[in-house]
Enzyme design. Structure first.
Site, PDB file in Angstrom:
ATOM      1  CB  CYS A   2      -0.914   0.025   1.226  1.00 51.42           C
ATOM      2  SG  CYS A   2      -2.080  -1.362   1.314  1.00 51.42           S
ATOM      3  N   GLY A  30      -1.309   1.117  -4.822  1.00 53.53           N
ATOM      4  CA  GLY A  30      -2.623   0.613  -4.449  1.00 53.53           C
ATOM      5  C   GLY A  30      -3.723   1.331  -5.181  1.00 53.53           C
ATOM      6  CG  ASN A 103       3.139  -0.641   2.708  1.00 51.84           C
ATOM      7  OD1 ASN A 103       2.536  -1.565   2.178  1.00 51.84           O
ATOM      8  ND2 ASN A 103       4.357  -0.277   2.350  1.00 51.84           N
ATOM      9  N   GLY A 104       1.854  -3.147   4.767  1.00 46.10           N
ATOM     10  CA  GLY A 104       2.506  -4.376   5.180  1.00 46.10           C
ATOM     11  C   GLY A 104       1.496  -5.420   5.589  1.00 46.10           C
ATOM     12  CE1 TYR A 260       4.631  -4.839 -11.606  1.00 46.18           C
ATOM     13  CE2 TYR A 260       3.869  -4.794  -9.337  1.00 46.18           C
ATOM     14  CZ  TYR A 260       3.608  -4.703 -10.690  1.00 46.18           C
ATOM     15  OH  TYR A 260       2.329  -4.468 -11.121  1.00 46.18           O
ATOM     16  CG  ASP A 369       8.415  -6.545 -13.447  1.00 46.57           C
ATOM     17  OD1 ASP A 369       7.901  -7.400 -12.718  1.00 46.57           O
ATOM     18  OD2 ASP A 369       7.761  -5.783 -14.174  1.00 46.57           O
TER      19      ASP A 369
END
Length: 505
Positions: A2, A30, A103-104, A260, A369
């Site tokens: 995110c 996101g 985020n995570g 990426y 990638d």
């Protein structure tokens, strides 16, 4: 994966404008939902909804987001739910009034959820581990039992968060009437960058974000990365406080950020994403020269956009023409982060269109990638053949993705990964290519670490199956596989109501 942002700026400035611009710069992280929360005179103003940033916020809503500090989030779900009830930031009113964006992914969510209910007497309203993280933080702040918070109170609360929460988390929180708090897990798996901007009159504005590009686009100077385990406080008066809050912090940045996830113009943990991808291309070119030296390749064609940076040094090193063989439709989102396999299948041919002149009668080396599920690669190889290519070979700037990712990237089920249980010859057959060649893991790690020699080890569990947090059991992997695989997402989406607008002020 995110995108998160937090900012405190001068009293006369509106934080929402900077937060909106920052979210646009990290929209690639996101595309499911977006949200902004601001604070003015201890009152919360919140707007969040499913959709892209530009669609969630209009002029009226932006005018309602008043105050000179706030946090923002753009969401990419790793679990089945895409309802706007799980859009972030999340809010709890006790203690003080708290907002958090994350985020995570936490790897002990179930245990923490039970502790919150039975021990901490806190209610959870969603299945999001981000709400769990918020409530753990809220409980630990409440344990300080202070009417007026001090910096030490916040630091001690974050220290307890580190002791209780396992997994990957970069978080920005806002304590109403006090300031913005940013912290990162003790292994620094997910990124978080700090910036500052000197204002007229001597006020210093501060911003933290998932990527440096969000800072520089707003005129902020990049100061440094938030250290693993560190907590940073930016109060309403423009003061900055920081402290290491983890017992044994170590830097283990996620390799997939460089492969990426991140923009090439970002610098994460002191490493230029662009330069790291150039190095990926150079090392992959050397391997192609060693192992495919007898192939008579005519052209190197990147699969836009992320692989362009790696494809250029491959063509240069091998002495082969570099050509743009695919034109990308800019109005289609990133297919890797779409929630289900059916969405990815329906999007790829709308997203890319081949230029037949670059394929007709040629031996083509396609560069991507990474190859994750293989669905996209299979369709692209077929598009190259349909455009007239004589032979089609595929090169991946990343190693084979063989294992689930549990730290916030949508790779939950090993059987959905095309490289799981297959060798390169079998993978080539599955995607219809004449050959497939992958980056070596050691070479990928070197490509990242050359940008920052202080990085001793990277997080690359999706490549080698080694989970740096050490608490990932086979039972846990089976659990997330059942909850988050594409079939589960498809079933969930069939049951979804039409989402409404979620607002607060």
């Amino acid at each position: 994966m995110c995108g998160i942002v937090g900012v405190v700026t001068r009293p006369e400035e509106r934080a929402a404008l900077s937060l909106y611009d920052a979210l646009l710069m990290i929209q690639h992280r996101g595309q499911d939902a977006a949200g902004i929360a601001t604070c003015q005179q201890s009152r919360l103003h919140l707007q969040k909804e499913n959709g892209l940033v530009r669609d969630v916020f209009d002029t009226v809503q932006m005018q309602d987001l008043v105050g000179n500090m706030g946090v923002a989030h753009c969401r990419y779900p790793t679990a089945g739910s895409s309802t706007c009830t799980e859009a972030q930031p999340f809010y709890v009113n006790s203690p003080y009034g708290l907002v958090l964006a994350h985020n995570g992914n936490l790897t002990n969510t179930r245990q923490l959820s039970e502790e919150l209910f039975t021990n901490d007497l806190r209610h959870l309203n969603t299945n999001s581990d981000s709400e769990v993280l918020l409530n753990i933080f809220a409980h630990e702040l409440a344990e300080r039992r202070q009417i007026r918070l001090t910096e030490d109170d916040v630091f001690e609360a974050v220290s307890q968060v580190h002791r209780r929460c396992h997994g990957a988390y970069a978080a920005v929180g806002m304590i109403l009437g006090y300031g913005v708090v940013a912290f990162r897990d003790p292994l620094g798996i997910r990124p978080l960058v700090l910036g500052k901007r000197q204002e007229k009159g001597g006020f210093t504005s501060y911003m933290v974000a998932s990527e440096s590009v969000a800072l520089t686009a707003n005129g902020y100077q990049v100061v440094r990365d938030v250290e693993p385990g560190e907590c940073i406080i930016m109060d309403e008066q423009g003061h900055l406080f920081s402290k290491q809050c983890a017992d044994d912090p170590k830097l283990h940045p996620c390799l997939f950020e460089y492969v990426y996830l991140a923009r090439p113009d970002s610098i994460i943990d002191g490493v230029s994403v662009y330069k790291s991808r150039l190095r990926m291309g150079e090392s992959l070119a050397e391997k192609i020269g060693r192992e495919w030296g007898d192939l008579h390749l005519d052209v190197v064609i990147p699969i836009p956009d992320t692989s362009r940076t790696s494809a250029l040094p491959i063509a240069h090193h091998l002495g082969i023409k570099y050509r743009e063989g695919f034109i990308k439709n800019r109005y289609i989102g990133r297919t890797f982060i779409m929630p289900g396999q059916q969405e990815r299948r329906s999007s790829i041919r709308k997203k890319l269109s081949p230029i037949p002149l670059e394929f007709e009668g040629k031996n083509v080396l396609l560069v991507d990638d990474s190859i994750v599920r293989g669905n996209t690669s299979k369709q692209i190889v077929q598009m190259a053949r349909d455009a007239g290519a004589r032979n089609v070979y595929m090169a991946s700037a990343a190693p084979p993705v063989r294992y689930p990712n549990v730290y916030g990237i949508d790779m939950p089920a090993s059987y959905e990964l095309i490289a799981h249980g297959r060798n390169e010859r079998q993978i080539a057959r599955e995607i219809g290519a004449d050959g497939v060649i992958y980056q070596d893991l050691e070479a990928l790690e070197d490509a990242v670490r050359k940008g920052n020699e202080e990085i001793s080890e990277c997080e690359g569990s999706c490549f080698d199956g080694e989970y740096v947090t050490g608490n990932v059991s086979p039972d846990y992997l089976r659990e997330i596989e059942m909850e988050r695989n594409d079939s589960a997402k498809s079933q969930f989406q069939l049951q979804l109501p039409i989402p409404g607008r979620a607002t607060g002020s």
